[in-house]
Design a protein around this motif. Structure first.
Motif, PDB file in Angstrom:
ATOM      1  N   GLY A  72       0.830  -1.198   0.000  1.00  0.00           N
ATOM      2  CA  GLY A  72       0.000   0.000   0.000  1.00  0.00           C
ATOM      3  C   GLY A  72       0.862   1.244   0.000  1.00  0.00           C
ATOM      4  N   GLU A  73       0.242   2.404  -0.181  1.00  0.00           N
ATOM      5  CA  GLU A  73       0.975   3.653  -0.093  1.00  0.00           C
ATOM      6  C   GLU A  73       1.412   3.889   1.343  1.00  0.00           C
ATOM      7  N   ASP A  74       2.269   4.899   1.544  1.00  0.00           N
ATOM      8  CA  ASP A  74       2.823   5.085   2.888  1.00  0.00           C
ATOM      9  C   ASP A  74       1.771   5.528   3.902  1.00  0.00           C
ATOM     10  N   GLN A  75       0.619   6.062   3.431  1.00  0.00           N
ATOM     11  CA  GLN A  75      -0.467   6.414   4.342  1.00  0.00           C
ATOM     12  C   GLN A  75      -1.592   5.372   4.328  1.00  0.00           C
ATOM     13  N   SER A  76      -1.284   4.185   3.868  1.00  0.00           N
ATOM     14  CA  SER A  76      -2.282   3.119   3.785  1.00  0.00           C
ATOM     15  C   SER A  76      -2.767   2.697   5.170  1.00  0.00           C
ATOM     16  N   ASN A  77      -4.082   2.677   5.343  1.00  0.00           N
ATOM     17  CA  ASN A  77      -4.660   2.189   6.592  1.00  0.00           C
ATOM     18  C   ASN A  77      -4.511   0.675   6.718  1.00  0.00           C
ATOM     19  N   LEU A  78      -4.573  -0.031   5.600  1.00  0.00           N
ATOM     20  CA  LEU A  78      -4.372  -1.471   5.630  1.00  0.00           C
ATOM     21  C   LEU A  78      -2.984  -1.803   6.154  1.00  0.00           C
ATOM     22  N   VAL A  79      -1.965  -1.098   5.653  1.00  0.00           N
ATOM     23  CA  VAL A  79      -0.597  -1.359   6.095  1.00  0.00           C
ATOM     24  C   VAL A  79      -0.461  -1.059   7.585  1.00  0.00           C
ATOM     25  N   ARG A  80      -1.001   0.092   8.020  1.00  0.00           N
ATOM     26  CA  ARG A  80      -0.888   0.481   9.426  1.00  0.00           C
ATOM     27  C   ARG A  80      -1.511  -0.556  10.360  1.00  0.00           C
ATOM     28  N   LEU A  81      -2.712  -1.021  10.017  1.00  0.00           N
ATOM     29  CA  LEU A  81      -3.382  -1.978  10.893  1.00  0.00           C
ATOM     30  C   LEU A  81      -2.769  -3.371  10.797  1.00  0.00           C
ATOM     31  N   THR A  82      -2.226  -3.727   9.625  1.00  0.00           N
ATOM     32  CA  THR A  82      -1.506  -4.993   9.516  1.00  0.00           C
ATOM     33  C   THR A  82      -0.268  -4.970  10.400  1.00  0.00           C
ATOM     34  N   ALA A  83       0.458  -3.853  10.367  1.00  0.00           N
ATOM     35  CA  ALA A  83       1.648  -3.711  11.203  1.00  0.00           C
ATOM     36  C   ALA A  83       1.285  -3.812  12.681  1.00  0.00           C
ATOM     37  N   ALA A  84       0.179  -3.172  13.072  1.00  0.00           N
ATOM     38  CA  ALA A  84      -0.257  -3.212  14.467  1.00  0.00           C
ATOM     39  C   ALA A  84      -0.674  -4.621  14.881  1.00  0.00           C
ATOM     40  N   ALA A  85      -1.437  -5.297  14.016  1.00  0.00           N
ATOM     41  CA  ALA A  85      -1.895  -6.650  14.322  1.00  0.00           C
ATOM     42  C   ALA A  85      -0.718  -7.622  14.402  1.00  0.00           C
ATOM     43  N   CYS A  86       0.269  -7.413  13.551  1.00  0.00           N
ATOM     44  CA  CYS A  86       1.469  -8.259  13.604  1.00  0.00           C
ATOM     45  C   CYS A  86       2.226  -8.029  14.907  1.00  0.00           C
ATOM     46  N   ALA A  87       2.310  -6.771  15.328  1.00  0.00           N
ATOM     47  CA  ALA A  87       2.971  -6.471  16.600  1.00  0.00           C
ATOM     48  C   ALA A  87       2.252  -7.174  17.753  1.00  0.00           C
ATOM     49  N   LYS A  88       0.922  -7.161  17.703  1.00  0.00           N
ATOM     50  CA  LYS A  88       0.124  -7.770  18.773  1.00  0.00           C
ATOM     51  C   LYS A  88       0.278  -9.291  18.807  1.00  0.00           C
ATOM     52  N   THR A  89       0.435  -9.901  17.627  1.00  0.00           N
ATOM     53  CA  THR A  89       0.466 -11.362  17.549  1.00  0.00           C
ATOM     54  C   THR A  89       1.885 -11.924  17.425  1.00  0.00           C
ATOM     55  N   GLY A  90       2.887 -11.051  17.386  1.00  0.00           N
ATOM     56  CA  GLY A  90       4.264 -11.517  17.334  1.00  0.00           C
ATOM     57  C   GLY A  90       4.742 -11.951  15.973  1.00  0.00           C
ATOM     58  N   LEU A  91       4.070 -11.495  14.928  1.00  0.00           N
ATOM     59  CA  LEU A  91       4.483 -11.824  13.567  1.00  0.00           C
ATOM     60  C   LEU A  91       5.318 -10.692  12.983  1.00  0.00           C
ATOM     61  N   GLU A  92       6.233 -11.033  12.119  1.00  0.00           N
ATOM     62  CA  GLU A  92       7.029 -10.021  11.427  1.00  0.00           C
ATOM     63  C   GLU A  92       6.196  -9.437  10.285  1.00  0.00           C
ATOM     64  N   CYS A  93       6.341  -8.144  10.036  1.00  0.00           N
ATOM     65  CA  CYS A  93       5.568  -7.478   8.996  1.00  0.00           C
ATOM     66  C   CYS A  93       6.500  -6.773   8.026  1.00  0.00           C
ATOM     67  N   LEU A  94       6.297  -7.024   6.738  1.00  0.00           N
ATOM     68  CA  LEU A  94       7.056  -6.360   5.683  1.00  0.00           C
ATOM     69  C   LEU A  94       6.078  -5.614   4.788  1.00  0.00           C
ATOM     70  N   ALA A  95       6.225  -4.301   4.716  1.00  0.00           N
ATOM     71  CA  ALA A  95       5.314  -3.455   3.934  1.00  0.00           C
ATOM     72  C   ALA A  95       5.998  -2.989   2.656  1.00  0.00           C
ATOM     73  N   VAL A  96       5.280  -3.084   1.546  1.00  0.00           N
ATOM     74  CA  VAL A  96       5.771  -2.655   0.238  1.00  0.00           C
ATOM     75  C   VAL A  96       4.976  -1.423  -0.179  1.00  0.00           C
ATOM     76  N   HIS A  97       5.646  -0.288  -0.317  1.00  0.00           N
ATOM     77  CA  HIS A  97       4.971   0.980  -0.591  1.00  0.00           C
ATOM     78  C   HIS A  97       5.246   1.474  -2.013  1.00  0.00           C
ATOM     79  N   ASN A  98       4.199   1.861  -2.717  1.00  0.00           N
ATOM     80  CA  ASN A  98       4.390   2.570  -3.983  1.00  0.00           C
ATOM     81  C   ASN A  98       4.404   4.070  -3.692  1.00  0.00           C
ATOM     82  N   SER A  99       5.392   4.468  -2.900  1.00  0.00           N
ATOM     83  CA  SER A  99       5.581   5.857  -2.474  1.00  0.00           C
ATOM     84  C   SER A  99       7.069   6.126  -2.342  1.00  0.00           C
ATOM     85  N   VAL A 100       7.410   7.404  -2.343  1.00  0.00           N
ATOM     86  CA  VAL A 100       8.778   7.823  -2.059  1.00  0.00           C
ATOM     87  C   VAL A 100       8.960   7.855  -0.547  1.00  0.00           C
ATOM     88  N   GLN A 101      10.087   7.360  -0.062  1.00  0.00           N
ATOM     89  CA  GLN A 101      10.312   7.389   1.383  1.00  0.00           C
ATOM     90  C   GLN A 101      10.331   8.837   1.859  1.00  0.00           C
TER      91      GLN A 101
END
Length: 335
Positions: A72-101
């Motif tokens: 998702g883009e760097d302001q993606s809500n899906l990415v943000r909540l996936t990252a949060a859910a991974c933190a909660k469940t102990g999974l590693e999260c890798l996000a791919v952004h079609n945005s400039v850092q």
């Protein structure tokens, strides 16, 4: 509705509340207006993706996956909540952004870093190029002996909103709200189609009004039809009603399309905040609220018919678009 049928994990404390919008209702000429607050969550500041992630991550765990890939883009809500859910469940999260850092991380991009997600910034490439890059990363991870799960490819997340409509139906009965109309966003169709399919399984279905923020009506109707059919195949449960008898889509509130707010939708951000103390994002919910007001004004939704709008979250992205929001003329008049 399907928690005992498909792999699922608990991420939140359901049900989300339903709030009366008395002051905002008075402003738009509606007497019995409610909002289901799916923006309120124990995980990652909330949003509709939490319901979907309970099934996505449930399936990932069932497959014994050890890393989640999301795009998702760097302001993606899906990415943000996936990252949060991974933190909660102990999974590693890798996000791919079609945005400039960004030079300065704000909004969802900042939250992704706090949740310790790893990010790959591809620059301003298309969604198709982003998807290809994500698939390449999946292959590389597999070659390294990892077991990745790619969120964007998994249809099972749509089941999350079949659960939402059942939950809302129970609240409607228990609280004697007498809700007849539901207003919900129509984006990529996942949230809306899950809700619509779940509604078709109720003995007393709601009347659903889908506000498109991205696609013209014929395209959105096609997407919803495909996804409802897929859900019927996936679950094996036949609808009690033809969903078309209880569903209408509207495309006159989307303006120039996804991520491009209209003057009236921007105004709704300020109006709802000032009237109710409730924040909405400019991509999805501002246009949905604008659509609600428009349908009331046209008499499509009657002023005396109890109506509920689904707040699907996305509020943290506001802080990534502060310049857009604060330069709106309405704010200058108030300051």
């Amino acid at each position: 509705m399907f928690k005992n049928t498909f792999p699922w994990i608990l991420l939140d404390n359901w049900p989300t509340p339903i709030h009366r919008l008395k002051r905002f209702g008075q402003l738009i000429g509606h007497d019995n207006l409610f909002m289901k607050r799916d923006d309120i969550s124990l995980v990652g500041l909330g949003g509709n993706k939490v319901r979907k992630l309970e099934y996505w991550l449930g399936e990932a765990r069932a497959r014994q996956c050890d890393i989640i890939v999301v795009a998702g883009e760097d302001q993606s809500n899906l990415v943000r909540l996936t990252a949060a859910a991974c933190a909660k469940t102990g999974l590693e999260c890798l996000a791919v952004h079609n945005s400039v850092q960004p030079d300065l991380f704000q909004g969802n991009a900042l939250l992704n870093r706090l949740f310790k997600a790893k990010s790959v910034y591809l620059g301003e490439v298309s969604e198709e190029e982003r998807h290809t890059a994500a698939l390449d990363l999946l292959q590389k991870l597999q070659q390294e002996g990892r077991k990745p799960y790619y969120i964007n490819q998994e249809f099972v997340g749509t089941l999350g909103y079949t659960q939402c409509v059942q939950e809302l139906s129970e609240q409607n009965y228990q609280q004697n709200l007498k809700i007849k109309n539901i207003v919900i966003v129509g984006a990529m169709g996942i949230t809306a189609s899950g809700f619509i399919y779940g509604n078709s399984l109720l003995t007393n279905p709601f009347r659903i009004h889908v506000i498109s923020v991205e696609f013209a009506k014929p395209k959105l109707d096609q997407i919803i039809a495909q996804k409802v059919e897929q859900l019927q195949t996936l679950t094996g449960r036949v609808s009690l009603h033809n969903y078309l008898d209880f569903t209408t889509t509207y495309d006159e509130y989307m303006g120039e399309g996804w991520g491009k707010p209209t003057d009236s939708s921007l105004q709704m951000i300020h109006t709802l905040a000032a009237a109710e103390g409730i924040l909405i994002d400019h991509v999805y919910n501002a246009k949905t609220v604008d659509g609600l007001a428009g349908l009331v004004d046209k008499g499509i939704i009657k002023a005396d018919e109890s109506t509920c709008i689904i707040h699907t979250g996305g509020v943290p992205s506001l802080f990534g678009y502060a310049e857009l929001i604060q330069t709106y003329p309405e704010l200058k008049k108030q300051s």
